[in-house]
Scaffold this motif. Structure first.
Motif, mmCIF file in Angstrom:
data_model
loop_
_atom_site.group_PDB
_atom_site.id
_atom_site.type_symbol
_atom_site.label_atom_id
_atom_site.label_comp_id
_atom_site.label_asym_id
_atom_site.label_seq_id
_atom_site.Cartn_x
_atom_site.Cartn_y
_atom_site.Cartn_z
ATOM 1 N N THR A 181 55.273 29.859 28.464
ATOM 2 C CA THR A 181 55.347 29.447 27.060
ATOM 3 C C THR A 181 56.531 30.070 26.324
ATOM 4 O OG1 THR A 181 53.889 31.251 26.417
ATOM 5 C CG2 THR A 181 52.862 29.153 26.875
ATOM 6 N N THR A 182 57.349 30.830 27.036
ATOM 7 C CA THR A 182 58.453 31.511 26.361
ATOM 8 C C THR A 182 59.424 30.540 25.711
ATOM 9 O OG1 THR A 182 58.227 33.244 27.979
ATOM 10 C CG2 THR A 182 60.223 33.281 26.666
ATOM 11 N N ALA A 183 59.618 29.377 26.344
ATOM 12 C CA ALA A 183 60.601 28.430 25.817
ATOM 13 C C ALA A 183 60.012 27.523 24.738
ATOM 14 C CB ALA A 183 61.172 27.593 26.957
ATOM 15 N N LEU A 184 58.727 27.701 24.442
ATOM 16 C CA LEU A 184 58.088 26.789 23.480
ATOM 17 C C LEU A 184 57.949 27.455 22.113
ATOM 18 C CD1 LEU A 184 55.207 25.592 25.810
ATOM 19 C CD2 LEU A 184 57.495 24.626 25.571
ATOM 20 N N ASP A 185 57.763 26.658 21.061
ATOM 21 C CA ASP A 185 57.571 27.283 19.754
ATOM 22 C C ASP A 185 56.123 27.768 19.623
ATOM 23 O OD1 ASP A 185 55.912 25.275 18.381
ATOM 24 O OD2 ASP A 185 57.690 24.029 18.646
ATOM 25 N N VAL A 186 55.879 28.610 18.621
ATOM 26 C CA VAL A 186 54.667 29.430 18.612
ATOM 27 C C VAL A 186 53.367 28.619 18.621
ATOM 28 C CG1 VAL A 186 53.449 31.268 17.406
ATOM 29 C CG2 VAL A 186 55.925 31.260 17.468
ATOM 30 N N THR A 187 53.306 27.571 17.799
ATOM 31 C CA THR A 187 52.052 26.808 17.767
ATOM 32 C C THR A 187 51.801 26.105 19.090
ATOM 33 O OG1 THR A 187 53.320 25.087 16.687
ATOM 34 C CG2 THR A 187 51.889 26.415 15.280
ATOM 35 N N THR A 188 52.874 25.571 19.668
ATOM 36 C CA THR A 188 52.746 24.912 20.959
ATOM 37 C C THR A 188 52.316 25.909 22.027
ATOM 38 O OG1 THR A 188 54.695 23.735 20.215
ATOM 39 C CG2 THR A 188 53.895 23.205 22.389
ATOM 40 N N GLN A 189 52.871 27.123 21.929
ATOM 41 C CA GLN A 189 52.511 28.189 22.870
ATOM 42 C C GLN A 189 51.011 28.350 22.958
ATOM 43 O OE1 GLN A 189 54.152 32.055 22.139
ATOM 44 N NE2 GLN A 189 56.247 31.355 22.420
ATOM 45 N N ALA A 190 50.382 28.486 21.779
ATOM 46 C CA ALA A 190 48.945 28.729 21.742
ATOM 47 C C ALA A 190 48.184 27.587 22.408
ATOM 48 C CB ALA A 190 48.497 28.897 20.297
ATOM 49 N N GLU A 191 48.610 26.334 22.126
ATOM 50 C CA GLU A 191 47.938 25.180 22.729
ATOM 51 C C GLU A 191 48.059 25.183 24.241
ATOM 52 O OE1 GLU A 191 49.200 22.391 18.995
ATOM 53 O OE2 GLU A 191 49.504 21.594 21.017
ATOM 54 N N VAL A 192 49.288 25.442 24.701
ATOM 55 C CA VAL A 192 49.524 25.386 26.144
ATOM 56 C C VAL A 192 48.744 26.502 26.857
ATOM 57 C CG1 VAL A 192 51.272 25.657 27.941
ATOM 58 C CG2 VAL A 192 51.722 24.198 25.978
ATOM 59 N N ILE A 193 48.731 27.696 26.242
ATOM 60 C CA ILE A 193 47.992 28.815 26.834
ATOM 61 C C ILE A 193 46.501 28.487 26.920
ATOM 62 C CG2 ILE A 193 47.235 31.191 26.442
ATOM 63 C CD1 ILE A 193 50.001 31.256 27.287
ATOM 64 N N ALA A 194 45.959 27.943 25.815
ATOM 65 C CA ALA A 194 44.538 27.609 25.796
ATOM 66 C C ALA A 194 44.220 26.571 26.870
ATOM 67 C CB ALA A 194 44.153 27.083 24.417
ATOM 68 N N LEU A 195 45.090 25.576 26.963
ATOM 69 C CA LEU A 195 44.904 24.515 27.954
ATOM 70 C C LEU A 195 44.913 25.077 29.372
ATOM 71 C CD1 LEU A 195 44.899 21.367 28.318
ATOM 72 C CD2 LEU A 195 47.355 21.589 28.669
ATOM 73 N N LEU A 196 45.924 25.890 29.636
ATOM 74 C CA LEU A 196 46.076 26.471 30.966
ATOM 75 C C LEU A 196 44.852 27.320 31.311
ATOM 76 C CD1 LEU A 196 48.083 26.723 33.301
ATOM 77 C CD2 LEU A 196 49.081 28.689 32.166
ATOM 78 N N SER A 197 44.412 28.108 30.328
ATOM 79 C CA SER A 197 43.251 28.976 30.520
ATOM 80 C C SER A 197 41.994 28.163 30.837
ATOM 81 C CB SER A 197 43.018 29.780 29.241
ATOM 82 O OG SER A 197 43.288 31.118 29.470
ATOM 83 N N ASP A 198 41.768 27.114 30.038
ATOM 84 C CA ASP A 198 40.578 26.278 30.228
ATOM 85 C C ASP A 198 40.573 25.616 31.602
ATOM 86 O OD1 ASP A 198 39.977 26.960 27.717
ATOM 87 O OD2 ASP A 198 40.323 24.990 26.796
ATOM 88 N N LEU A 199 41.709 24.976 31.925
ATOM 89 C CA LEU A 199 41.771 24.236 33.183
ATOM 90 C C LEU A 199 41.603 25.171 34.373
ATOM 91 C CD1 LEU A 199 44.681 21.823 32.326
ATOM 92 C CD2 LEU A 199 42.313 21.199 32.741
ATOM 93 N N ARG A 200 42.209 26.345 34.244
ATOM 94 C CA ARG A 200 42.123 27.322 35.320
ATOM 95 C C ARG A 200 40.674 27.771 35.515
ATOM 96 N NH1 ARG A 200 40.922 31.897 36.505
ATOM 97 N NH2 ARG A 200 40.161 32.309 34.408
ATOM 98 N N ARG A 201 40.000 28.041 34.394
ATOM 99 C CA ARG A 201 38.624 28.520 34.488
ATOM 100 C C ARG A 201 37.732 27.426 35.064
ATOM 101 N NH1 ARG A 201 37.686 30.033 29.317
ATOM 102 N NH2 ARG A 201 39.071 31.792 29.658
ATOM 103 N N ALA A 202 37.925 26.181 34.594
ATOM 104 C CA ALA A 202 37.089 25.080 35.073
ATOM 105 C C ALA A 202 37.235 24.894 36.580
ATOM 106 C CB ALA A 202 37.465 23.799 34.342
ATOM 107 N N ARG A 203 38.423 25.140 37.093
ATOM 108 C CA ARG A 203 38.648 24.913 38.521
ATOM 109 C C ARG A 203 38.577 26.184 39.339
ATOM 110 N NH1 ARG A 203 42.456 20.082 39.388
ATOM 111 N NH2 ARG A 203 41.958 18.786 37.604
#
Lengths: 342, 315
Positions: A181-203
């Motif tokens: 998420t380093t190359a993304l802006d802050v709000t997008t960062q949070a979304e991408v992190i949350a998404l990655l976290s969720d998908l990772r946990r689900a799988r």
């Protein structure tokens, strides 16, 4: 349960202008299936190189020592075909800048399906359906349209979702996320992190999450490995890193973090400059900048030892464990982050 | 996409019109007049002079002459050769095939050798790379006319593998006759294209998207083809296009050296004979071919880089 990933005494040297320079001096890591390990450190501390070494993606001419084992198999002994097989089905990598990491001349659909179609023999129409499904999973609004778009038509955040989708398509056991998420802006960062976290946990995927943001690391991971000048200087449970840093470098990192509630005229910094792995002399790599340094610190390299609940590479770790003051403020901050991540 | 194509075609037409004005105008302004060529040293009565001028429209103002010439050219009527009193289109038609074959032959050689050697140089080992670079160094520093003479001397006179003069007739004889001229013509451009291809491939090889492709487990041949070569194509196509367009002018030298009766040769002799109509016609064709090839390259871009298609990037 046997570890999914074991890295022991990893050393990497890269050729720079005719000579070999150390970029990783001594890295030990273990990762259980489904676990998240965050690697934290400044630029040049060897985080990305460690990930690339695990993937077998080091630049040509690199000298690698030590042992990397994935699911019990020693990767240094693996043929290039076996390594490829591993990348195809078991380890996925997410890169820092999706705009650079995704080839601009192919459509998103082509990018997502190329591995399935060309390497795994999945019929194109099936692969496209699967790609559409996985785009839906990464919450892209119109997946069918997206498949026909080119990378430049998507925002950075969308592209990083596409990159995550590409990794999910190969159904790996381990994701290496190199500052995703380093190359993304802050709000997008949070979304991408949350998404990655969720998908990772689900799988139930294991993940190595590389970042230079200690708080982000604590929020997303189970354990944190702090790197300095090509070595892991401290490995602890995520919450411990924020509340009870044992290595002086981790402590200094925490102190140099600005606090939103307190107005400061000068942001505290770690004095001195970060050194590169090849510049490390006889002693501890951090001793020139360390406020606790003693004579032995500049003479002999500290060994990594179990101190408290973590692994720490510091001569004075044991005595610091005894006398460390834990501030209540830091505790509540860590709790807040933990809640946020949950 | 269609708008882009339309814009390209429009600018091509404008460019062609402008160059036709320049070509016609520069000869109109050049020293020596058509009268001098027509009458030579003969003294003629004003009545005769007037009649002849009327026949060639020499008494009309410039824009009328230009328009007559252009509208004629567009209908395939390139005027009448002043020196030979035959239609220029006939002379052009007789000379064009040799030049066209020569340019096509040389273009194929340039593309195959340039791209092939460039890719080999970028992907091969250090020794192969050094060898290819040394060869291209020589290639880019030998002028076409020197290359022509050296090739003639060695392959034609010493070894006798290829004929030294003429264009041959029939497919195989043609190829045999045109090989040395085509090589002479292609040498410089192929060496240059090799270097461009090598640099472009190397730049792409370092790209992060190539690391992604490898990290995903794609086999090396696919990585090279789909993520390195495919992306490296843009500069390769640009330079190939410019080289091919440049060949059209380069034929003048080579046709002279190998005694080929092509358009280049026709242009040279027509200039010597002050054959206005022919010079104008050949110049128009050479410039036209150049402009058309360049437009084709621009259009090829849109297929190579989707960002250009949408006007996000200038070609």
């Amino acid at each position: 349960m046997s570890p999914l990933l074991e890295v022991e005494h990893l050393r990497v040297q890269l050729p720079v202008g005719g000579e070999l320079r150390s970029v990783i001096r001594d890295v030990d890591l273990t990762l259980e299936p489904g676990e998240v390990l965050a690697m934290v450190g400044e630029s040049g501390s060897g985080k990305s190189m460690t990930a690339r070494a695990i993937m077998g993606l080091l630049p040509p001419g690199a000298e690698v020592g030590g042992r990397i084992a994935f699911d019990g198999a020693d990767l240094s002994a693996a043929s290039s075909r076996q390594l490829r097989e591993l990348r195809l089905r078991r380890i996925g990598m997410i890169f820092q800048d999706p705009r650079a990491a995704i080839n601009p001349v192919h459509r998103i659909g082509d990018f997502l399906t190329e591995v399935l179609v060309r390497e795994l023999g999945v019929p194109r129409s099936d692969a496209m359906k699967r790609a559409e499904g996985v785009l839906q999973e990464v919450r892209i609004r119109d997946p069918e349209h997206c498949l026909h778009q080119y990378p430049h038509e998507l925002s950075g955040g969308m592209l990083q979702r596409v990159m995550i989708a590409a990794v999910l398509l190969s159904e790996p056991d381990l994701i290496l996320a190199d500052e995703p998420t380093t190359a993304l802006d802050v709000t997008t960062q949070a979304e991408v992190i949350a998404l990655l976290s969720d998908l990772r946990r689900a799988r139930e995927l294991a993940m190595v999450f590389i970042t230079h943001d200690l708080e982000l690391a604590a929020a997303i991971s189970d354990r944190i490995a702090v790197m300095y000048a090509g070595s892991v200087v401290e490995t602890v449970a995520a919450a411990e890193a924020l509340t009870r840093p044992l290595h002086p470098y981790t402590e200094a990192l925490l102190e140099s973090r600005p606090d939103i509630a307190v107005r400061l005229d000068v942001i505290p910094q770690i004095s001195g400059r970060p050194i590169a792995a090849y510049e490390v002399d006889a002693g501890c790599p951090f001793h020139p900048r360390c406020r606790y340094a003693e004579e032995q610190c500049s003479l002999t390299p500290p060994k990594t030892a179990l101190v408290g609940t973590g692994l720490v590479m510091c001569h004075r770790a044991q005595e610091r464990l005894g006398g460390l003051h834990i501030s209540g403020e830091q505790n509540s901050l860590a709790d807040g982050l933990g809640a946020q991540a949950g | 996409m269609l708008r882009y194509l339309g814009r390209q075609l429009l600018s091509m037409v404008i460019l062609l019109l402008l160059s036709s004005v320049l070509i016609y105008g520069s000869l109109y302004l050049a020293p020596g007049s058509a009268d001098a060529v027509l009458f030579g040293n003969h003294t003629v009565t004003p009545a005769v002079r007037h009649a002849v001028e009327a026949q060639y429209h020499l008494n009309q103002p410039f824009y009328v002459q230009y328009w007559d010439w252009l509208s004629g050219a567009l209908q395939g009527n390139l005027g009448t050769s002043i020196a030979f009193r035959t239609p220029v289109s006939q002379r052009v038609a007789a000379a064009a095939p040799v030049t066209i074959y020569l340019v096509i032959y040389a273009s194929i050689l340039i593309t195959i050798a340039g791209v092939g050697l460039g890719v080999a140089s970028a992907l091969g080992g250090r020794r192969l790379d050094a060898t290819i670079m040394a060869v291209t160094n020589v290639g880019t520093s030998v002028p076409t006319f020197v290359a022509a003479i050296l090739l003639l001397e060695f392959f034609s006179l010493k070894l006798g593998w290829f004929p030294s003069l003429g264009a041959g007739s029939g497919f195989f004889s043609r190829i045999q006759h045109l090989t040395l001229p085509a090589v002479a013509l292609a040498l410089w451009a192929a060496a240059y294209l090799t270097r461009v291809t090598r640099t472009s491939m190397r730049d792409e090889l370092r790209g992060e998207h190539v690391a992604t492709a490898r990290a995903r487990g794609l086999r090396n041949s696919l990585v090279i083809r789909r993520h390195v070569f495919r992306n490296a194509l843009l500069p390769i196509v640009t330079v190939s296009g410019l080289q091919v367009a440049g060949l059209i002018a380069g034929t003048i030298i080579v046709e002279q050296a190998f005694g080929l009766n092509g358009l280049g040769q026709l242009l040279l002799t027509s200039v010597e004979q002050k054959d206005y109509a022919t010079v104008q016609a050949v110049a128009l064709i050479l410039v036209g071919a150049f402009v058309v090839v360049n437009t084709l390259v621009d259009i090829a871009y849109t297929f190579l880089d989707p960002r250009i298609r949408l006007g996000l990037r200038e070609a």
